[in-house]
Design a protein around this motif. Sequence first.
Motif, mmCIF file in Angstrom:
data_model
loop_
_atom_site.group_PDB
_atom_site.id
_atom_site.type_symbol
_atom_site.label_atom_id
_atom_site.label_comp_id
_atom_site.label_asym_id
_atom_site.label_seq_id
_atom_site.Cartn_x
_atom_site.Cartn_y
_atom_site.Cartn_z
ATOM 1 N N LEU A 1 0.942 -1.136 -0.072
ATOM 2 C CA LEU A 1 0.054 -0.075 -0.097
ATOM 3 C C LEU A 1 0.757 1.260 -0.079
ATOM 4 C CD1 LEU A 1 -2.620 -1.061 2.649
ATOM 5 C CD2 LEU A 1 -2.851 -1.246 0.168
ATOM 6 N N ILE A 2 1.816 1.384 0.968
ATOM 7 C CA ILE A 2 2.866 2.333 0.980
ATOM 8 C C ILE A 2 4.174 2.042 1.050
ATOM 9 C CG2 ILE A 2 3.392 4.374 2.639
ATOM 10 C CD1 ILE A 2 0.426 4.631 1.426
ATOM 11 N N SER A 3 5.072 2.382 0.001
ATOM 12 C CA SER A 3 6.439 1.877 0.110
ATOM 13 C C SER A 3 7.513 2.813 0.625
ATOM 14 C CB SER A 3 6.680 1.521 -1.437
ATOM 15 O OG SER A 3 6.901 2.602 -2.045
ATOM 16 N N GLY A 4 8.657 2.410 0.875
ATOM 17 C CA GLY A 4 9.713 3.287 1.200
ATOM 18 C C GLY A 4 9.701 4.258 0.320
ATOM 19 N N ASP A 5 9.569 4.252 -0.952
ATOM 20 C CA ASP A 5 9.736 5.330 -1.832
ATOM 21 C C ASP A 5 8.700 6.240 -1.356
ATOM 22 O OD1 ASP A 5 11.675 4.058 -3.269
ATOM 23 O OD2 ASP A 5 10.097 3.324 -4.922
ATOM 24 N N ASP A 6 7.531 5.972 -0.957
ATOM 25 C CA ASP A 6 6.636 6.954 -0.519
ATOM 26 C C ASP A 6 6.902 7.728 0.899
ATOM 27 O OD1 ASP A 6 4.822 6.119 -2.619
ATOM 28 O OD2 ASP A 6 4.253 4.571 -1.485
ATOM 29 N N THR A 7 7.837 7.218 1.412
ATOM 30 C CA THR A 7 8.002 7.555 3.081
ATOM 31 C C THR A 7 9.319 8.112 3.286
ATOM 32 O OG1 THR A 7 8.295 5.388 3.902
ATOM 33 C CG2 THR A 7 5.952 6.104 3.926
ATOM 34 N N LYS A 8 10.162 8.129 2.109
ATOM 35 C CA LYS A 8 11.678 8.399 2.096
ATOM 36 C C LYS A 8 12.179 7.335 3.261
ATOM 37 C CE LYS A 8 13.430 12.848 1.686
ATOM 38 N NZ LYS A 8 13.739 13.843 1.773
ATOM 39 N N GLY A 9 11.957 6.248 2.923
ATOM 40 C CA GLY A 9 12.340 4.987 3.748
ATOM 41 C C GLY A 9 11.915 4.782 5.094
ATOM 42 N N ARG A 10 11.103 5.537 5.642
ATOM 43 C CA ARG A 10 10.785 5.513 7.038
ATOM 44 C C ARG A 10 9.770 4.418 7.599
ATOM 45 N NH1 ARG A 10 10.686 10.996 5.880
ATOM 46 N NH2 ARG A 10 11.882 12.419 7.245
ATOM 47 N N CYS B 1 0.287 -4.689 7.856
ATOM 48 C CA CYS B 1 1.746 -4.982 8.434
ATOM 49 C C CYS B 1 2.477 -3.620 8.181
ATOM 50 C CB CYS B 1 2.617 -6.131 7.696
ATOM 51 S SG CYS B 1 4.274 -6.301 8.113
ATOM 52 N N ILE B 2 3.184 -3.155 9.332
ATOM 53 C CA ILE B 2 3.948 -1.855 9.033
ATOM 54 C C ILE B 2 5.592 -2.452 9.417
ATOM 55 C CG2 ILE B 2 4.775 0.317 9.959
ATOM 56 C CD1 ILE B 2 1.671 0.536 10.791
ATOM 57 N N CYS B 3 6.519 -2.178 8.720
ATOM 58 C CA CYS B 3 7.691 -2.384 8.882
ATOM 59 C C CYS B 3 8.482 -1.070 8.928
ATOM 60 C CB CYS B 3 8.354 -3.281 7.905
ATOM 61 S SG CYS B 3 7.522 -5.000 7.844
ATOM 62 N N ALA B 4 9.462 -1.006 10.048
ATOM 63 C CA ALA B 4 10.130 0.412 10.006
ATOM 64 C C ALA B 4 11.481 0.004 10.407
ATOM 65 C CB ALA B 4 9.542 1.279 11.118
ATOM 66 N N PRO B 5 12.296 0.638 9.715
ATOM 67 C CA PRO B 5 12.541 1.109 8.221
ATOM 68 C C PRO B 5 11.635 0.475 7.302
ATOM 69 C CG PRO B 5 14.633 0.847 8.834
ATOM 70 C CD PRO B 5 13.937 0.266 9.990
ATOM 71 N N ALA B 6 11.486 0.994 6.176
ATOM 72 C CA ALA B 6 11.147 0.462 4.974
ATOM 73 C C ALA B 6 12.228 -0.671 4.600
ATOM 74 C CB ALA B 6 10.588 1.439 3.954
ATOM 75 N N GLY B 7 11.641 -1.713 3.549
ATOM 76 C CA GLY B 7 12.474 -2.443 2.716
ATOM 77 C C GLY B 7 11.963 -3.778 2.614
ATOM 78 N N ARG B 8 11.083 -4.130 3.563
ATOM 79 C CA ARG B 8 10.445 -5.486 3.339
ATOM 80 C C ARG B 8 9.780 -5.615 1.943
ATOM 81 N NH1 ARG B 8 12.198 -9.675 5.654
ATOM 82 N NH2 ARG B 8 10.618 -11.073 6.409
ATOM 83 N N GLU B 9 8.963 -4.633 1.623
ATOM 84 C CA GLU B 9 8.330 -4.587 0.356
ATOM 85 C C GLU B 9 9.230 -4.964 -0.794
ATOM 86 O OE1 GLU B 9 9.712 -0.347 0.636
ATOM 87 O OE2 GLU B 9 9.450 -1.929 1.793
ATOM 88 N N GLU B 10 10.497 -4.315 -0.652
ATOM 89 C CA GLU B 10 11.455 -5.062 -1.728
ATOM 90 C C GLU B 10 11.888 -6.112 -1.712
ATOM 91 O OE1 GLU B 10 14.632 -2.217 -1.435
ATOM 92 O OE2 GLU B 10 13.393 -0.295 -1.447
ATOM 93 N N PHE B 11 11.944 -6.852 -0.574
ATOM 94 C CA PHE B 11 12.134 -8.219 -0.322
ATOM 95 C C PHE B 11 10.895 -9.134 -0.856
ATOM 96 C CE2 PHE B 11 11.659 -12.134 2.399
ATOM 97 C CZ PHE B 11 12.505 -12.778 2.136
ATOM 98 N N PHE B 12 9.824 -8.838 -0.726
ATOM 99 C CA PHE B 12 8.600 -9.484 -1.085
ATOM 100 C C PHE B 12 8.523 -9.352 -2.621
ATOM 101 C CE2 PHE B 12 6.151 -8.670 3.018
ATOM 102 C CZ PHE B 12 6.974 -9.635 3.840
ATOM 103 N N GLY B 13 8.961 -8.329 -3.097
ATOM 104 C CA GLY B 13 8.845 -7.903 -4.556
ATOM 105 C C GLY B 13 9.831 -8.603 -5.291
ATOM 106 N N GLU B 14 11.158 -8.992 -4.615
ATOM 107 C CA GLU B 14 12.000 -9.807 -5.354
ATOM 108 C C GLU B 14 11.742 -11.104 -5.480
ATOM 109 O OE1 GLU B 14 17.165 -9.561 -5.612
ATOM 110 O OE2 GLU B 14 15.973 -8.099 -4.371
#
Length: 181
Positions: free
Chosen positions: A47-56, A127-140
């Motif tokens: 829904l919201i990626s690290g690109d949207d939140t400056k990695g927060r 699911c919220i992950c902080a900082p971001a990056g988990r979404e990139e793992f799922f995508g890969e």
Amino acid sequence: MKQRLITSKPISAIPADDPHRKLKIAKPDTDPSLPHIGLVGDTYTVLISGDDTKGRYCLIDMHVPPGGGPPPHRHDFEESFTVLAGAIEATFRGRKSVIQTGETLSIPANAAHSFTNTSKESARLLCICAPAGREEFFGEIGVRVSTRTTPPPMLDKRAQAAALKKAEVLTPKYRTELLKP
């Protein structure tokens, strides 16, 4: 009363607004631009990626069918789950808890955990992950599917072994460790 970390920091000015950052409204059931990722039998919509939140942080809508959920693992970032529908059985440092609709589970960084949908109905989690990056793992590691509730394709034994090998190779890159059940 406990002293909160945020209030124990020195007072400083709030930074100026960054006009380059845009408002994002995520519509997981109707927005075709949102990625729906099939992984371990579940479907995760970013829904919201690290690109949207400056990695927060990142925010992921998880559709977990009966029997679904990730294997035991740990990672060096904070993670929380709010159950929107259904229930999950979470294992945290070896202790099991049932998390029902409307309840939230917070997993500290570095702690061993997993969850399973032990019910007969699908569960829906935020699911919220902080900082971001988990979404990139799922995508890969996952495969794209068409909707928020589309299950990933079934894998034969050979494809399952290849997916596990890929996960083992990628987990260090994403500060994650797979653990033995």
